[in-house]
Enzyme design. Structure first.
Site, PDB file in Angstrom:
ATOM      1  N   GLU A  71       0.818  -1.228   0.000  1.00 50.01           N
ATOM      2  CA  GLU A  71       0.000   0.000   0.000  1.00 50.01           C
ATOM      3  C   GLU A  71       0.848   1.273   0.000  1.00 50.01           C
ATOM      4  OE1 GLU A  71      -3.058  -0.211   3.060  1.00 50.01           O
ATOM      5  OE2 GLU A  71      -4.145  -1.739   1.911  1.00 50.01           O
ATOM      6  N   GLU A  89      -5.578  -8.283  -0.504  1.00 56.52           N
ATOM      7  CA  GLU A  89      -6.302  -7.969   0.740  1.00 56.52           C
ATOM      8  C   GLU A  89      -7.754  -7.722   0.356  1.00 56.52           C
ATOM      9  OE1 GLU A  89      -4.803  -5.111   3.589  1.00 56.52           O
ATOM     10  OE2 GLU A  89      -2.735  -5.578   3.046  1.00 56.52           O
TER      11      GLU A  89
HETATM   12  O1  AHR Z   1      -5.269  -5.870   6.867  1.00 60.77           O
HETATM   13  C1  AHR Z   1      -5.149  -4.772   7.713  1.00 60.77           C
HETATM   14  C2  AHR Z   1      -4.416  -3.625   7.079  1.00 60.77           C
HETATM   15  O2  AHR Z   1      -5.203  -3.095   6.047  1.00 60.77           O
HETATM   16  C3  AHR Z   1      -3.104  -3.955   6.388  1.00 60.77           C
HETATM   17  O3  AHR Z   1      -2.031  -3.923   7.259  1.00 60.77           O
HETATM   18  C4  AHR Z   1      -2.975  -2.866   5.373  1.00 60.77           C
HETATM   19  O4  AHR Z   1      -2.241  -3.269   4.260  1.00 60.77           O
HETATM   20  C5  AHR Z   1      -4.392  -2.481   5.059  1.00 60.77           C
HETATM   21  O5  AHR Z   1      -4.583  -1.123   5.100  1.00 60.77           O
END
Ligand code: AHR
Length: 484
Positions: free
Chosen positions: A173, A292
């Site tokens: 990210e 994610e």
């Molecule tokens: O999954 C939780 C968090 O969400 C992770 O660390 C991050 O990559 C995202 O913002």
């Protein structure tokens, strides 16, 4: 009562599904590692300190791939702190989540744990506070058999065989202001390109994921992704997508319609990949690592970082997100539900025991029955309007064919019961089709340590096969698995 028809046909194949779309994620965050997968003083702990009750439940999910060690955590992580004799490992201030990292669990422990749950590792490197040199060092430490400083160091640390990690994330990210070492698209693209070069020179067999946008809502979406790919196209294999959906006071039908947004996000990211490929006149295709995704009620404050109790309706939305991933399996080749244990997770532990959250079940069904070839479903059904979305089909569905037969996954997003006719044009339906579903009268019902079995899938009786048309009913707000 509403009616719907789903038609399937073996000629409507989308793609062979890459098993890795049923991946998951463990970050050094909250009680995912410490008190989750690793708890040496737990009654079920093995000699490595791994909770075997957690291992058993993770194995039940049959997860092919697990991303590690972050997440935001990775952007400040020194992997060297987490290897070698435990007594020499430093405790560090951890800036992503504001904790102290004891480093008693690190790369080698995770690789061993992943083996125990039969999963491959997807490793992320730190491109926040570190860079190309550190990234290629970690590849050398993990993947070179022996005869170099870092591979011999691994052997000295008691790990003779290389971990052979095939899939690597180039940071996490990096478009987010919250990220340690956040960069502009150009800055990140350049660092990712140089890191990718050194990592692939160290082990040419690895595949790399560049950071795409960390959500469809990012105001840099599209320009970030195309600029990053401009810099990295020839060296990377995937671009990442991340997306979490919350409730934000929406009605249940609106909450469940959020996969329309996910559909658009995937299609547009694919379009960006192909646009950059076209500019470069490249034959290579960049695919998607949706590394994610989940339901996450960010507004829900808990005493513990990112601990989330999932409602029944969250399970239905998770089911619909899985359907989207399968529907786009021609380009989504990797996906990780975020996360696996205690942190926005299907598995919740306490010091004594553990439970399956509501979202455990659709993930289990997709992982077990969603392997094979994805088939487009032709759906005729009613649609609804809500303030946030228009033209929302009541039914979201996809089919998967494999040696055991055909499975249709279907979500009924609406508040109405739907009578379904499922027509298979060129499959012969068995006389005993099966229908498992999740439905409840209370959309906000949850599983707790006191009532761990409150929400579970149920068998639907009354499903029939009439002249090769399967007839059954889809309960209001439900997740359905129909097999023949
Ligand atoms: O999954 C939780 C968090 O969400 C992770 O660390 C991050 O990559 C995202 O913002």
């Amino acid at each position: 009562m509403s009616k719907a028809k789903i038609t399937i046909n073996k000629n409507y194949a989308i793609s062979k599904i890459d098993d890795r779309i049923y991946g998951s994620f463990i970050e050094h965050l909250g009680r995912a590692v410490y008190g989750g997968i690793y708890q040496p003083d737990h009654k079920s702990a093995d000699k490595n300190g791994f909770r075997t009750d957690v291992i058993e439940l993770v194995k039940e999910l049959n997860i092919p791939l697990i991303r590690y060690p972050g997440g935001n955590f990775v952007s400040g992580y020194n992997w060297e702190d987490g290897v070698g004799p435990v007594e020499n490992r430093p405790k560090r201030k951890e800036l992503a989540w504001g904790c102290v990292e004891p480093n008693t669990f690190g790369t080698n422990e995770f690789a061993l744990w992943a083996k125990k749950v039969n999963a491959d590792v997807m490793m992320a490197v730190n491109l926040g506070t570190k860079g190309p040199d550190d990234a290629k060092n970690l590849v050398e430490y993990c993947n070179c058999p022996s005869g170099t400083y870092l591979s011999d160091l691994r052997i000295k640390h008691g790990v003779k065989e290389p971990h052979n990690i095939k899939l690597w994330c180039l940071g996490n990210e990096m478009d987010g202001q919250w990220q340690i070492g956040h960069k502009t698209a150009y800055e990140y693209g350049r660092v990712a390109c140089e890191a990718a070069k050194l990592m692939k020179w160290t082990d040419p067999s690895i595949e790399l994921v560049a950071c795409g946008s960390s959500g469809y809502g990012m105001n840099t979406f599209a320009s970030w992704d195309s600029e990053v790919l401009d810099e990295t196209y020839d060296l990377v294999d995937y671009i990442s997508m991340h997306q979490y959906y919350g409730k934000n006071k929406m009605s249940t039908p609106a909450f469940l319609a959020q996969t329309l947004d996910m559909e658009e996000y995937i299609k547009r990211t694919v379009a960006i990949c192909d646009y950059v490929g076209a500019k470069k006149k490249s034959r290579k295709k960049i695919n998607i690592s949706f590394d994610e995704w989940n339901v996450w009620e960010m507004a829900d404050a808990h005493d513990e970082l990112l601990r989330q109790i999932y409602t029944f309706e969250s399970a239905v939305l998770v089911g619909s997100m899985l359907i989207s991933l399968i529907r786009h399996s021609d380009r989504v080749k990797v996906a990780c539900q975020a996360q696996l244990v205690n942190v926005i997770a299907p598995i919740l532990t306490n010091n004594d025991t553990l439970i399956k959250q509501t979202i455990f079940y659709p993930y289990l069904h997709a992982s077990l029955f969603g392997r094979g070839t994805a088939l487009q479903t032709l759906v005729e059904c009613d649609k609804y309007e809500c303030p946030e979305y228009t033209d929302v089909p009541y039914i979201d569905s996809i089919a998967v064919e494999n040696n055991s037969g055909v499975t249709v996954f279907a979500v009924n997003r609406s508040n109405e019961e739907v009578t379904l006719e499922l027509k298979s044009e060129n499959y012969k339906c068995a006389n005993n089709p099966a229908h498992t579903a999740m439905y409840e009268t209370d959309n906000f019902a949850v599983n707790t340590f006191d009532t761990p079995l409150n929400i579970q899938p149920k068998n639907i009786t009354g499903i029939i096969n009439e002249n090769n048309i399967i007839k059954t009913k889809l309960n209001p707000v439900s997740w359905n698995v129909i097999q023949f």
